[in-house]
Write a protein that holds these residues in place. Structure first.
Motif, PDB file in Angstrom:
ATOM      1  N   LEU A  80       0.826  -1.203   0.000  1.00 35.83           N
ATOM      2  CA  LEU A  80       0.000   0.000   0.000  1.00 35.83           C
ATOM      3  C   LEU A  80       0.864   1.258   0.000  1.00 35.83           C
ATOM      4  O   LEU A  80       0.615   2.200  -0.762  1.00 35.83           O
ATOM      5  CB  LEU A  80      -0.931  -0.004   1.216  1.00 35.83           C
ATOM      6  N   LEU A  81       1.894   1.277   0.847  1.00 34.77           N
ATOM      7  CA  LEU A  81       2.782   2.441   0.913  1.00 34.77           C
ATOM      8  C   LEU A  81       3.601   2.594  -0.364  1.00 34.77           C
ATOM      9  O   LEU A  81       3.794   3.705  -0.856  1.00 34.77           O
ATOM     10  CB  LEU A  81       3.714   2.309   2.128  1.00 34.77           C
ATOM     11  N   TYR A  82       4.062   1.466  -0.904  1.00 31.37           N
ATOM     12  CA  TYR A  82       4.839   1.521  -2.141  1.00 31.37           C
ATOM     13  C   TYR A  82       3.958   1.984  -3.293  1.00 31.37           C
ATOM     14  O   TYR A  82       4.399   2.711  -4.190  1.00 31.37           O
ATOM     15  CB  TYR A  82       5.434   0.160  -2.453  1.00 31.37           C
ATOM     16  N   GLY A  83       2.676   1.570  -3.260  1.00 28.61           N
ATOM     17  CA  GLY A  83       1.737   2.026  -4.273  1.00 28.61           C
ATOM     18  C   GLY A  83       1.504   3.520  -4.188  1.00 28.61           C
ATOM     19  O   GLY A  83       1.401   4.216  -5.205  1.00 28.61           O
ATOM     20  N   ARG A  88       2.328   8.849  -6.363  1.00 32.24           N
ATOM     21  CA  ARG A  88       2.826  10.218  -6.184  1.00 32.24           C
ATOM     22  C   ARG A  88       3.843  10.566  -7.259  1.00 32.24           C
ATOM     23  O   ARG A  88       3.851  11.677  -7.792  1.00 32.24           O
ATOM     24  CB  ARG A  88       3.452  10.366  -4.797  1.00 32.24           C
ATOM     25  N   SER A  89       4.689   9.590  -7.588  1.00 27.66           N
ATOM     26  CA  SER A  89       5.662   9.827  -8.648  1.00 27.66           C
ATOM     27  C   SER A  89       4.973  10.051  -9.981  1.00 27.66           C
ATOM     28  O   SER A  89       5.371  10.907 -10.774  1.00 27.66           O
ATOM     29  CB  SER A  89       6.623   8.629  -8.750  1.00 27.66           C
ATOM     30  N   MET A 184       1.930   0.626 -11.905  1.00 24.17           N
ATOM     31  CA  MET A 184       2.520  -0.061 -10.768  1.00 24.17           C
ATOM     32  C   MET A 184       1.722   0.161  -9.490  1.00 24.17           C
ATOM     33  O   MET A 184       1.511  -0.757  -8.700  1.00 24.17           O
ATOM     34  CB  MET A 184       3.958   0.426 -10.559  1.00 24.17           C
ATOM     35  N   ALA A 185       1.266   1.377  -9.277  1.00 17.94           N
ATOM     36  CA  ALA A 185       0.495   1.686  -8.074  1.00 17.94           C
ATOM     37  C   ALA A 185      -0.787   0.860  -8.019  1.00 17.94           C
ATOM     38  O   ALA A 185      -1.129   0.274  -6.984  1.00 17.94           O
ATOM     39  CB  ALA A 185       0.173   3.183  -8.035  1.00 17.94           C
ATOM     40  N   VAL A 191      -2.818  -6.263  -5.190  1.00 22.10           N
ATOM     41  CA  VAL A 191      -2.202  -7.378  -4.469  1.00 22.10           C
ATOM     42  C   VAL A 191      -2.350  -7.182  -2.963  1.00 22.10           C
ATOM     43  O   VAL A 191      -2.590  -8.139  -2.214  1.00 22.10           O
ATOM     44  CB  VAL A 191      -0.718  -7.524  -4.856  1.00 22.10           C
ATOM     45  N   ALA A 192      -2.222  -5.946  -2.491  1.00 23.13           N
ATOM     46  CA  ALA A 192      -2.380  -5.665  -1.066  1.00 23.13           C
ATOM     47  C   ALA A 192      -3.781  -6.042  -0.587  1.00 23.13           C
ATOM     48  O   ALA A 192      -3.948  -6.652   0.478  1.00 23.13           O
ATOM     49  CB  ALA A 192      -2.112  -4.187  -0.792  1.00 23.13           C
ATOM     50  N   LEU A 193      -4.784  -5.713  -1.373  1.00 22.77           N
ATOM     51  CA  LEU A 193      -6.160  -6.070  -1.011  1.00 22.77           C
ATOM     52  C   LEU A 193      -6.356  -7.579  -1.001  1.00 22.77           C
ATOM     53  O   LEU A 193      -7.078  -8.114  -0.150  1.00 22.77           O
ATOM     54  CB  LEU A 193      -7.142  -5.410  -1.985  1.00 22.77           C
ATOM     55  N   SER A 194      -5.702  -8.286  -1.931  1.00 25.13           N
ATOM     56  CA  SER A 194      -5.813  -9.747  -1.959  1.00 25.13           C
ATOM     57  C   SER A 194      -5.180 -10.372  -0.724  1.00 25.13           C
ATOM     58  O   SER A 194      -5.602 -11.448  -0.281  1.00 25.13           O
ATOM     59  CB  SER A 194      -5.172 -10.300  -3.231  1.00 25.13           C
TER      60      SER A 194
END
Length: 203
Positions: A80-83, A88-89, A184-185, A191-194
């Motif tokens: 989630l944080l990496y997303g 943001r990028s 990517m986000a 995947v985080a939700l899964s």
């Protein structure tokens, strides 16, 4: 085949994130220096780490069942944080990669730099051991999931290294990475939700 495609998708979503290792492979491709050895070293290193993540993590969770939920939670938070970082990028306009640098380094020196960028990067262990290990706990058979992730690594590194010269006009533009970061986000959030869903619906 579902496990294979899950491994392939997760592997690509993690490995495509812009970082020091990918930037180094890209620069080697743009320079035309030791491309085969650099790509092979990165891919094999990733395969070893992925194998440890899939089977090592499974062994640990079998002995310590509580680790399964912990790994799922840690993996989901990281994604989630990496997303968020990737989005943001993307919203800021992406980032260009500068291929500039000295050419003519020996193979030994080149692989030494590659080794440091690969094995001394803490994010590598978060991705390939903790995160991939957490996702693999839900996949059957694990060998198919691992094969998908390994194929993703080999495909990406060799494609990045050998396509760099032809893609140079595109890869040096921030706009190209803007679209990639956005994709990517979305993939990482999915995947985080899964990972979190079984914890939410379990009694």
């Amino acid at each position: 085949m579902q496990a294979f495609w899950t491994g392939l998708g997760l592997g690509l979503s993690l490995i495509m994130a812009i970082g020091a290792q990918n930037a180094f492979v890209l620069r080697q491709g743009l320079r035309g220096e030791h491309i085969l050895w650099v790509c092979l070293f990165c891919a094999l290193s990733d395969a070893l780490l992925l194998t440890f993540g899939v089977y090592g993590a499974a062994t640990l969770t079998a002995r310590f069942p509580a680790l399964d939920d912990v790994m799922r939670l840690v993996g989901a938070i990281f994604l989630l944080l990496y997303g968020v970082r990737a989005m943001r990028s993307a919203l800021r306009g992406g980032q260009a990669l500068d291929p500039a640098g000295q050419a003519g380094a020996s193979l030994g020196r080149t692989l030494a730099v590659c080794l440091a960028l690969t094995w001394l990067n803490p994010h590598v262990y978060l991705d390939t051991v903790m995160l991939v290990g957490a996702v693999s706990a839900q996949q059957t058979p694990k060998a198919a999931f691992l094969a998908g992730a390994v194929v993703a690594s080999f495909t990406f590194f060799f494609a990045l290294g050998y396509a760099a010269i032809r893609l140079r006009p595109l890869l040096v533009r921030p706009r190209a990475w803007q679209g990639l970061d956005g994709v990517m986000a979305i993939l990482m959030w999915a995947v985080a939700l899964s990972l979190l869903w079984p914890m939410v619906v379990s009694p």
